[in-house]
Structures are given as structure tokens and as C-alpha cells.
Scaffold this active site. Structure first.
Site, PDB file in Angstrom:
ATOM      1  N   ASP A 117       0.848  -1.194   0.000  1.00 26.93           N
ATOM      2  CA  ASP A 117       0.000   0.000   0.000  1.00 26.93           C
ATOM      3  C   ASP A 117       0.890   1.253   0.000  1.00 26.93           C
ATOM      4  O   ASP A 117       1.865   1.326   0.748  1.00 26.93           O
ATOM      5  CB  ASP A 117      -0.894  -0.034   1.252  1.00 26.93           C
ATOM      6  N   ASN A 125      -3.114  13.303  -4.559  1.00 34.02           N
ATOM      7  CA  ASN A 125      -4.330  13.753  -5.262  1.00 34.02           C
ATOM      8  C   ASN A 125      -4.734  15.151  -4.812  1.00 34.02           C
ATOM      9  O   ASN A 125      -5.091  16.007  -5.623  1.00 34.02           O
ATOM     10  CB  ASN A 125      -5.490  12.801  -4.946  1.00 34.02           C
ATOM     11  N   GLU A 160      -4.817   2.450  -4.073  1.00 31.67           N
ATOM     12  CA  GLU A 160      -3.355   2.529  -4.043  1.00 31.67           C
ATOM     13  C   GLU A 160      -2.798   1.276  -3.375  1.00 31.67           C
ATOM     14  O   GLU A 160      -1.795   1.314  -2.686  1.00 31.67           O
ATOM     15  CB  GLU A 160      -2.865   3.798  -3.324  1.00 31.67           C
TER      16      GLU A 160
HETATM   17  N1  LIG Z   1      -5.347   9.301  -8.699  1.00 29.42           N
HETATM   18  C1  LIG Z   1      -6.072   8.269  -8.297  1.00 29.42           C
HETATM   19  N2  LIG Z   1      -6.469   8.215  -7.008  1.00 29.42           N
HETATM   20  C2  LIG Z   1      -7.187   7.150  -6.607  1.00 29.42           C
HETATM   21  C3  LIG Z   1      -7.542   6.106  -7.476  1.00 29.42           C
HETATM   22  N3  LIG Z   1      -8.267   5.202  -6.775  1.00 29.42           N
HETATM   23  C4  LIG Z   1      -8.349   5.660  -5.508  1.00 29.42           C
HETATM   24  N4  LIG Z   1      -7.692   6.820  -5.386  1.00 29.42           N
HETATM   25  C5  LIG Z   1      -7.533   7.670  -4.217  1.00 29.42           C
HETATM   26  O1  LIG Z   1      -6.644   7.061  -3.315  1.00 29.42           O
HETATM   27  C6  LIG Z   1      -6.837   7.649  -2.032  1.00 29.42           C
HETATM   28  C7  LIG Z   1      -6.701   6.579  -0.975  1.00 29.42           C
HETATM   29  O2  LIG Z   1      -6.790   7.213   0.244  1.00 29.42           O
HETATM   30  P1  LIG Z   1      -6.457   6.480   1.602  1.00 29.42           P
HETATM   31  O3  LIG Z   1      -7.107   5.120   1.577  1.00 29.42           O
HETATM   32  O4  LIG Z   1      -6.805   7.380   2.717  1.00 29.42           O
HETATM   33  O5  LIG Z   1      -4.913   6.199   1.535  1.00 29.42           O
HETATM   34  P2  LIG Z   1      -3.670   7.102   1.936  1.00 29.42           P
HETATM   35  O6  LIG Z   1      -3.877   8.533   1.697  1.00 29.42           O
HETATM   36  O7  LIG Z   1      -2.505   6.471   1.212  1.00 29.42           O
HETATM   37  O8  LIG Z   1      -3.555   6.875   3.472  1.00 29.42           O
HETATM   38  P3  LIG Z   1      -2.755   5.706   4.173  1.00 29.42           P
HETATM   39  O9  LIG Z   1      -3.024   4.475   3.354  1.00 29.42           O
HETATM   40  O10 LIG Z   1      -3.338   5.625   5.542  1.00 29.42           O
HETATM   41  O11 LIG Z   1      -1.319   6.082   4.166  1.00 29.42           O
HETATM   42  C8  LIG Z   1      -8.219   8.290  -2.066  1.00 29.42           C
HETATM   43  O12 LIG Z   1      -8.060   9.677  -2.027  1.00 29.42           O
HETATM   44  C9  LIG Z   1      -8.790   7.866  -3.408  1.00 29.42           C
HETATM   45  O13 LIG Z   1      -9.585   8.882  -3.978  1.00 29.42           O
HETATM   46  C10 LIG Z   1      -7.124   6.219  -8.846  1.00 29.42           C
HETATM   47  O14 LIG Z   1      -7.370   5.362  -9.686  1.00 29.42           O
HETATM   48  N5  LIG Z   1      -6.389   7.293  -9.196  1.00 29.42           N
END
Ligand SMILES: Nc1nc2c(ncn2[C@@H]2O[C@H](COP(=O)(O)OP(=O)(O)OP(=O)(O)O)[C@@H](O)[C@H]2O)c(=O)[nH]1
Length: 251
Positions: A117, A125, A160
Site C-alpha cells: 500500500d 491527489n 493505491e
Molecule cells: N489518482 C487516483 N487516485 C485514486 C484512485 N483510486 C483511488 N484513489 C484515491 O486514493 C486515495 C486513498 O486514500 P487512503 O485510503 O486514505 O490512503 P492514503 O492517503 O494512502 O492513506 P494511508 O493508506 O493511511 O497512508 C483516495 O483519495 C482515493 O480517492 C485512482 O485510480 N487514481
């Protein structure tokens, strides 16, 4: 998503097309034969015309076969691949994991599963937009692919989150590979502008297939190990060895 330039389906459909190309001249000769003509003499007399008919049909039917094969390849790949990164999607990964478990059971071999992860991905983003976020995901996918061997299966299983199957891998081997991935990803520097580069750490959960367990249970153990890694901070690797957790980053 890249589509393979030449696939076996394209070759098969083209060969079928070439066989089909025999139909027009053969059909015409059949008609002439039914009309009581000597077909060998007919071919001899009109060799140019028959060659023209045959080669023309081969080109047309061969190209149609190639095009049909290409479309079949694209549809096939779309159903198993993630459109952003080109890696396998979660649906394919789940079925592949079931296959790996049954192979491991049958041959009494082991394999490892890594859940990976990206840390603080949401901030990318939020600060630079989703397009840059996508570019970072692609950079991660490319780096992970380069770091692993071709028989190792990589999939994007969440926003992610990525999952990796390491065939014939022991816990020590999986540990080394997770460490290699951690270092490789930490070297990614995605340029946003002249002065700004994006870098991230990754958290990883590792589990090794345990005799007789199901693919669901193995997946769950790897996910739990990933959760434990996340709870310990960024860039950590947690090992779940038959339920026993071991923080490798502290070794
Ligand atoms: N650019 C992009 N963002 C995505 C995609 N799928 C999911 N996301 C974003 O990935 C982010 C995941 O957020 P979190 O699960 O909080 O993960 P994080 O910010 O890495 O937090 P931690 O895992 O706790 O470190 C969200 O903002 C989603 O909108 C995608 O295909 N493209």
C-alpha cells in the site's frame, strides 16, 4: 493500457483467414467442374486470374482474421487488466490466487503473498490532482514490475493497493523481495515541475501459504499484516508467518 502487438489469437485468426481464402477459387472451380469443364485445363489456361483470385483472397481474409484476433485480444486483456496501470485487476488476481493455492496443495509447495500500500497517497491527489496521482500509480506499477521476475503475478487490488504472488517462495525469500520493493519504490521521484518531485514510501504485509488453508484465508492474513504495518508507521514490512507477526523493519 498497452495491448500486445502480436498475440496468438491474431496468428490463429489470420491462419483461419488464409484457409478461408481458398474458398473463392475452389468454389469457382467447383462450379466449372459441375458445368463439365476440365478444371486442370481451366486453371492452366487462366493461371494469372486464379493466382490473382487466390492472393487477393488471402490478403483480404488474412487481414480480416488479423483484425478479429486483435479485437479478441483487446477484449480479453480488458477483462483481466487494470486500465490505469496495465497490471492485472482484482478479479483476475482472486482467481489466480485460487489456482496457486490448489497447485501448492497438489504439489506440496509453498508460495508467498505480498500486499503493498502506498503511504499518504491521498495527499498526492489533494496537492497535485488525480492525473498526477494516476501517474504516480503507473510509476509504482512500472517499478514493482521491473523489480520482480516475470513469473511473479502483480495486480492492483484497490486504489493505491497492490498484491503480489511469489511462486515457490519461502518466508525468507519473500522478506528479501519486500525489502527490495521498499528500496526500489523509495527511489521514485516523479517530477511535477522543475523544482518539485513526488516520492512515497510503501507499507507491506507478507504471508506465506500455509498447508490446507484457503485462498481467502491467505489473503486475509496478508491484509491483516498490511494493516499492522500501516499501524506501525510508514515504510514498514510486517510478516505474518502462520499468524505470528514479525516486524522486519526492526531487524
Ligand atoms: N489518482 C487516483 N487516485 C485514486 C484512485 N483510486 C483511488 N484513489 C484515491 O486514493 C486515495 C486513498 O486514500 P487512503 O485510503 O486514505 O490512503 P492514503 O492517503 O494512502 O492513506 P494511508 O493508506 O493511511 O497512508 C483516495 O483519495 C482515493 O480517492 C485512482 O485510480 N487514481
Amino acid at each position: 493500457m498497452d495491448v500486445k502487438l502480436i498475440s496468438y489469437k491474431q496468428i490463429i485468426r489470420s491462419v483461419q483467414g488464409l484457409f478461408l481464402a481458398l474458398a473463392p477459387p475452389a468454389g469457382w472451380l467447383l462450379i466449372r467442374w459441375l458445368q463439365g469443364q476440365n478444371v486442370w485445363f481451366e486453371v492452366y489456361q487462366n493461371l494469372g486470374l486464379y493466382l490473382y483470385m487466390l492472393i487477393g483472397s488471402m490478403v483480404v481474409f488474412g487481414c480480416i482474421g488479423w483484425y478479429i484476433g486483435y479485437n479478441e485480444t483487446v477484449v480479453g486483456q480488458l477483462s483481466v487488466k487494470d486500465s490505469t496501470t496495465g497490471l492485472f485487476n482484482i478479479r483476475y488476481f482472486r482467481s489466480r490466487l485460487v489456482e496457486e493455492v490448489s497447485t501448492a496443495k497438489r504439489h506440496e509447495i509453498s508460495f508467498a503473498l505480498i500486499m503493498l500500500d502506498v503511504d499518504s497517497f491521498k495527499l498526492i491527489n489533494q496537492q497535485y490532482g488525480h492525473t498526477i496521482g494516476d501517474e504516480f500509480l503507473v510509476a509504482i506499477a512500472e517499478t514493482v514490475t521491473k523489480t520482480l521476475r516475470s513469473n511473479e503475478v502483480i495486480a492492483r487490488v484497490g486504489g493505491e493497493e497492490f498484491a503480489i504472488i511469489l511462486p515457490y517462495c519461502s518466508i525468507e525469500g519473500a522478506k528479501e523481495i519486500a525489502e527490495r520493493l521498499r528500496q526500489a519504490v523509495s527511489l521514485i521521484k516523479l517530477p511535477v515541475d522543475e523544482h518539485t518531485f513526488i516520492s512515497r514510501t510503501i507499507s507491506q504485509g507478507v504471508a506465506v501459504y500455509n498447508k490446507l488453508e484457503t485462498s481467502d484465508l491467505l489473503y486475509l492474513r496478508a491484509e491483516r499484516a498490511l494493516l499492522a504495518a500501516k499501524q506501525q508507521g510508514q515504510g514498514k514490512i510486517v510478516l505474518d508467518e502462520q499468524g505470528e507477526q514479525d516486524n522486519m523493519s526492526n531487524i
